[in-house]
Design an enzyme around this catalytic site. Structure first.
Site, mmCIF file in Angstrom:
data_model
loop_
_atom_site.group_PDB
_atom_site.id
_atom_site.type_symbol
_atom_site.label_atom_id
_atom_site.label_comp_id
_atom_site.label_asym_id
_atom_site.label_seq_id
_atom_site.Cartn_x
_atom_site.Cartn_y
_atom_site.Cartn_z
ATOM 1 C CG LEU A 204 11.118 23.292 -43.215
ATOM 2 C CD1 LEU A 204 10.774 24.575 -42.471
ATOM 3 C CD2 LEU A 204 10.692 23.424 -44.677
ATOM 4 C CG HIS A 205 14.210 19.495 -38.033
ATOM 5 N ND1 HIS A 205 14.702 20.740 -37.730
ATOM 6 C CD2 HIS A 205 13.992 18.871 -36.855
ATOM 7 C CE1 HIS A 205 14.782 20.851 -36.420
ATOM 8 N NE2 HIS A 205 14.353 19.740 -35.855
#
Ligand code: UD1
Length: 364
Positions: A204-205
């Protein structure tokens, strides 16, 4: 032909490596690595260079983090200096990060031909910084190397003439095949004590998921619910870690079943993906890798610039609210589905070399 290969952020290293190794085989090519330093954490940069068998880059621009304009402008200024000191015959940029558009622009202005690897991807979502970078980089490139037919169509729709478009395939699959024996031996599954168990893997980014407190809270809670079904390994990107801390959400990282780690080097991470029951992500590359490997992928985004992974592969777009329901459906459905996508075959770097054999592309 002196060829600058520009890399900046984690996914770039996987795209540049197969091409660097391929070009080293040809007497007519002299590949030169340029690292802008957009990613500087050892976990996102140095470990990847080692994994991928790349030497220390000849040019290190050391730009680091900043606002979009600071980062893009900083790379342009630094790369312009490199261009005048060490004039290449071709600048190759990859993917869609700020450094790609910056180096393409700097090179185009001093009349160095530009090639863009992974050209033509479009999410249609101009709120994504990466989408702006894709559109501008393709407009500047003398040669657009695309992974799939729909990428060619996107470029044609934007008026890019056919002679600037070359469909070469998916370079990420070259990295995967190049390193598959080492990936299979990496032992990461054992390191997390998950041998013989079903587990998921999450990354997740994206700004849309991690930059606002409400969005980050919703996705981290959703990951916690997923981890309640089966162990979920979650190597946390620095951007996500920093924001979780700033928003007071770090406690959500200790949900039962969530196995949090630092970002993992490519080989170690892909060892997990090979055996994972599913992946949850907002990354572009992982949507492709899971499609190729037949691992069900749940993508926490409203759109994707890689629609082929949804049409032919295992990928499904979800929100924080629909993630768990989609996962349950996936788990009930059972077996892996292997997609065979034309030119996703580990031979993309060789096709790129072939497209350059006759000399660098002419001006636009
Ligand atoms: C960048 C790319 C994105 C790509 C992603 C892969 C752009 C606009 N975004 O996003 O397309 O999918 O890389 O990871 O180019 N940070 C560190 N250490 C680092 C790098 C970053 O701590 O080595 C932190 C910094 O606080 C920084 C933040 O992460 O402000 C964001 O870094 P940045 O390079 O702006 O973008 P990414 O989120 O990594």
């Amino acid at each position: 032909m002196r060829i600058h290969l520009v890399m900046a952020a984690r996914p770039d290293f996987m795209k540049v490596a197969p091409l660097w190794h391929e070009l080293c085989l040809h007497a007519w090519a002299e590949p030169v690595l340029v690292h802008t330093g957009q990613h500087y954490d050892p976990s996102l940069s140095d470990a990847l260079l080692t994994d991928l068998g790349l030497p220390r880059p000849e040019h290190m621009l050391g730009i680091g983090s900043g606002t979009h304009a600071e980062q893009t402008g900083g790379v342009m200024i630094a790369y312009e200096r490199v261009l005048s000191a060490d004039r290449p015959d071709l600048t190759v940029v990859v993917g869609d990060v700020n450094s790609s558009v910056a180096c393409a622009l700097a090179a185009a202005k001093v009349l160095v031909p530009v090639a863009h690897l992974e050209a033509g991807l479009r999410s249609g979502d101009r709120t994504m910084p990466d989408e702006i970078n894709r559109v501008v980089t393709d407009a500047l490139a003398d040669l657009c190397w695309t992974p799939s037919a729909n990428a060619d169509e996107n470029l044609a729709r934007e008026g890019i003439p056919p002679e600037r478009i070359r469909r070469v395939g998916n370079i990420m699959i070259d990295s995967l095949e190049m390193l598959r024996p080492r990936i299979e031996q990496a032992g990461t599954v054992g390191r997390f004590a998950l041998e013989g168990r079903e587990f998921g893997v999450a990354t997740l980014h994206r700004p849309s998921n991690v930059d606002a407190p409400e969005a980050l809270e919703a996705v981290l809670k959703a990951l916690g619910r997923v981890a309640g079904r089966m162990p979920l390994v979650f190597p946390v990107h620095p951007r996500t870690r920093k924001n979780a801390r700033a928003f007071g959400l770090e406690k959500l990282l200790s949900a039962p079943g969530l196995v949090v780690s630092e970002p993992l080097p490519y080989v170690a991470f892909m060892n997990l993906v090979l055996s994972a029951r599913f992946a949850v992500t907002d990354s572009g590359g992982l949507q492709e890798e899971t499609t190729y490997l037949g691992v069900p992928c749940l993508t926490l985004r409203r759109n994707t610039e890689r629609p082929i992974t949804v049409e032919l592969g295992t990928n499904r777009l979800v929100t924080a609210d629909t993630l768990v329901e989609a996962l349950d459906e996936n788990l009930a459905a059972g077996a892996r589905v292997h997609a065979s996508i034309p030119l996703w075959d580990g031979k993309t770097a060789a096709r790129i070399a072939e497209s350059l054999r006759g000399g660098p592309p002419g001006g636009a």
